[in-house]
Design a protein around this motif. Structure first.
Motif, PDB file in Angstrom:
ATOM      1  N   ALA A  87      82.092  44.880  53.420  1.00 15.82           N
ATOM      2  CA  ALA A  87      81.372  45.626  54.704  1.00 15.82           C
ATOM      3  C   ALA A  87      79.833  45.275  54.509  1.00 15.82           C
ATOM      4  O   ALA A  87      79.094  44.892  55.519  1.00 15.82           O
ATOM      5  N   ALA A  88      79.365  45.408  53.620  1.00 13.54           N
ATOM      6  CA  ALA A  88      77.757  45.283  53.609  1.00 13.54           C
ATOM      7  C   ALA A  88      77.241  43.674  52.783  1.00 13.54           C
ATOM      8  O   ALA A  88      76.150  43.511  52.268  1.00 13.54           O
ATOM      9  N   GLN A  89      78.377  42.860  52.455  1.00 14.10           N
ATOM     10  CA  GLN A  89      78.001  41.647  51.760  1.00 14.10           C
ATOM     11  C   GLN A  89      77.046  40.926  52.475  1.00 14.10           C
ATOM     12  O   GLN A  89      76.229  40.257  51.753  1.00 14.10           O
ATOM     13  N   GLU A  90      76.823  40.608  53.950  1.00 10.65           N
ATOM     14  CA  GLU A  90      76.211  39.982  54.655  1.00 10.65           C
ATOM     15  C   GLU A  90      74.717  40.460  54.630  1.00 10.65           C
ATOM     16  O   GLU A  90      73.715  39.836  54.207  1.00 10.65           O
ATOM     17  N   LEU A  91      74.577  41.796  54.515  1.00 12.63           N
ATOM     18  CA  LEU A  91      73.440  42.488  54.712  1.00 12.63           C
ATOM     19  C   LEU A  91      72.703  42.574  53.295  1.00 12.63           C
ATOM     20  O   LEU A  91      71.580  42.188  53.303  1.00 12.63           O
ATOM     21  N   PHE A  92      73.569  42.560  52.371  1.00 16.62           N
ATOM     22  CA  PHE A  92      72.892  42.845  50.884  1.00 16.62           C
ATOM     23  C   PHE A  92      72.582  41.315  50.551  1.00 16.62           C
ATOM     24  O   PHE A  92      71.464  41.189  49.965  1.00 16.62           O
ATOM     25  N   LEU A  93      73.380  40.190  50.685  1.00 17.85           N
ATOM     26  CA  LEU A  93      73.221  38.966  49.998  1.00 17.85           C
ATOM     27  C   LEU A  93      71.998  38.344  50.837  1.00 17.85           C
ATOM     28  O   LEU A  93      71.142  37.746  50.138  1.00 17.85           O
ATOM     29  N   SER A  94      71.895  38.526  52.003  1.00 24.64           N
ATOM     30  CA  SER A  94      70.517  37.933  52.590  1.00 24.64           C
ATOM     31  C   SER A  94      69.219  38.622  52.262  1.00 24.64           C
ATOM     32  O   SER A  94      68.338  38.070  52.231  1.00 24.64           O
ATOM     33  N   ALA A  95      69.350  39.922  51.841  1.00 22.58           N
ATOM     34  CA  ALA A  95      68.143  40.586  51.627  1.00 22.58           C
ATOM     35  C   ALA A  95      67.755  40.264  50.277  1.00 22.58           C
ATOM     36  O   ALA A  95      66.657  40.134  49.782  1.00 22.58           O
ATOM     37  N   LEU A  96      68.897  40.049  49.376  1.00 16.08           N
ATOM     38  CA  LEU A  96      68.634  39.660  48.067  1.00 16.08           C
ATOM     39  C   LEU A  96      67.922  38.419  47.758  1.00 16.08           C
ATOM     40  O   LEU A  96      67.027  37.998  47.186  1.00 16.08           O
ATOM     41  N   ARG A  97      68.440  37.316  48.661  1.00 17.25           N
ATOM     42  CA  ARG A  97      67.657  36.290  48.851  1.00 17.25           C
ATOM     43  C   ARG A  97      66.378  36.031  49.211  1.00 17.25           C
ATOM     44  O   ARG A  97      65.195  35.641  48.867  1.00 17.25           O
ATOM     45  N   ASN A  98      66.173  37.134  50.183  1.00 20.00           N
ATOM     46  CA  ASN A  98      64.703  37.443  50.679  1.00 20.00           C
ATOM     47  C   ASN A  98      63.700  37.897  49.786  1.00 20.00           C
ATOM     48  O   ASN A  98      62.804  37.519  49.553  1.00 20.00           O
ATOM     49  N   SER A  99      64.406  38.875  48.748  1.00 20.93           N
ATOM     50  CA  SER A  99      63.542  39.515  47.834  1.00 20.93           C
ATOM     51  C   SER A  99      63.347  38.384  46.827  1.00 20.93           C
ATOM     52  O   SER A  99      62.169  38.462  46.522  1.00 20.93           O
ATOM     53  N   VAL A 100      64.301  37.640  46.330  1.00 22.87           N
ATOM     54  CA  VAL A 100      63.861  36.706  45.296  1.00 22.87           C
ATOM     55  C   VAL A 100      62.890  35.625  45.669  1.00 22.87           C
ATOM     56  O   VAL A 100      61.843  35.477  45.237  1.00 22.87           O
ATOM     57  N   GLY A 101      62.946  35.333  46.864  1.00 21.72           N
ATOM     58  CA  GLY A 101      62.052  34.334  47.409  1.00 21.72           C
ATOM     59  C   GLY A 101      60.806  34.710  47.662  1.00 21.72           C
ATOM     60  O   GLY A 101      59.807  34.024  47.306  1.00 21.72           O
TER      61      GLY A 101
END
Length: 282
Positions: free
Chosen positions: A65-79
């Protein structure tokens, strides 16, 4: 200095255990909560009655349910964190070298200003920054977060690196210049390698500061285009309006904490050596 008595060793051991329990209990609680089913969140038990990876599936599995929200945020945080850290370390290295090696008017003012910026309340400048970013098109973009993150990472980086450069013998750079090296070559080949532990330690500290920021992340973004993980956690929802997303938030907190813990464990010697070298004046 006399050795500790048996009673003193026991006392310090008890204090150490209490501090560790105090520091690690919240972490253990979050880890345990991340493995609980939604129906077990309000049972009052510390450990889950049935260990389940449902919360991790909701943030990592393709059907979560939260996969898209979390993974996109994780990419943003790392970059965003890596770019902000790289820029801060490069600028801080040059600024700290100038502060440590050169005599020029306003040097103390620069250090004082950097310290003042680092302790300035972030929340007080969010509103004008929000209006400015909306006006010039930086709102909800990576540069719109990288630039404010520099205000968080640059001051501490300059202060830390300036302490390291003061420990490096000035004669090494002069010897390199006598051998025919230019000022830039002497700095790059003689000074920077000696300051590498300090640069590495500073980079880790700057990365952690950018990685953990919440105020800028929640205030200067509105979509998943640039929203980092700390801000994204505030938008997690349960399967229904009556279900708390506590389990998913705990799982996400564990996932984003693991890289930080691994970095600290892998490079703890470098971190301690770097901080110690910069703190002691030779």
């Amino acid at each position: 200095m006399s050795a500790l008595t048996a009673r003193q060793r026991i006392g310090w051991g008890v204090i150490t255990v209490l501090v560790l329990v105090y520091a690690l209990f919240p972490v253990a609680s979050i880890v345990a909560t991340s493995f609980k089913l939604p129906s077990q969140l309000n049972t009052g038990t510390f450990l889950p009655e049935t260990w389940s990876g449902t919360n991790y599936e909701s943030i990592l599995a393709p059907s979560g349910a939260a996969q898209e929200l979390f993974l996109s945020a994780l990419r943003n945080s790392v970059g965003i964190s890596l770019i902000a850290t790289a820029i801060a370390v490069v600028l801080a290295t040059l600024a700290a070298y100038a502060i440590a090696r050169l005599d020029f008017p306003g040097k103390k003012l620069i250090l004082t200003t950097a310290l003042a910026v680092s302790i300035f309340p972030v929340i007080s400048i969010v509103t004008p920054l929000f209006n400015l970013w909306r006006a010039i098109g930086l709102y909800d973009t990576w540069p719109g977060l990288i630039i404010p993150y520099l205000s968080l990472t640059l001051p501490i980086s300059i202060w830390t690196l300036a302490a390291f450069f003061r420990q490096i013998p000035w004669e090494l750079e002069q010897a390199a210049q006598v051998d025919g090296a230019t000022t830039w070559q002497a700095f790059r080949k003689a000074i920077v390698p000696l300051a590498a532990p300090g640069v590495f330690t500073t980079a880790l500290i700057a990365f952690f500061i950018a990685w953990n920021d919440f105020v800028y992340g929640i205030s200067l973004t509105s979509t998943s285009a640039a929203r980092p993980v700390p801000a994204a956690l505030a938008f997690f929802t349960g399967a229904s309006q009556f279900e708390s997303p506590t389990g998913a938030i705990s799982a996400a907190a564990v996932v984003v904490t693991v890289p930080v813990v691994i970095l600290v464990l892998l490079f703890q010697r470098q971190i301690v050596a770097g901080l110690t070298q910069g703190a002691v004046k030779g």
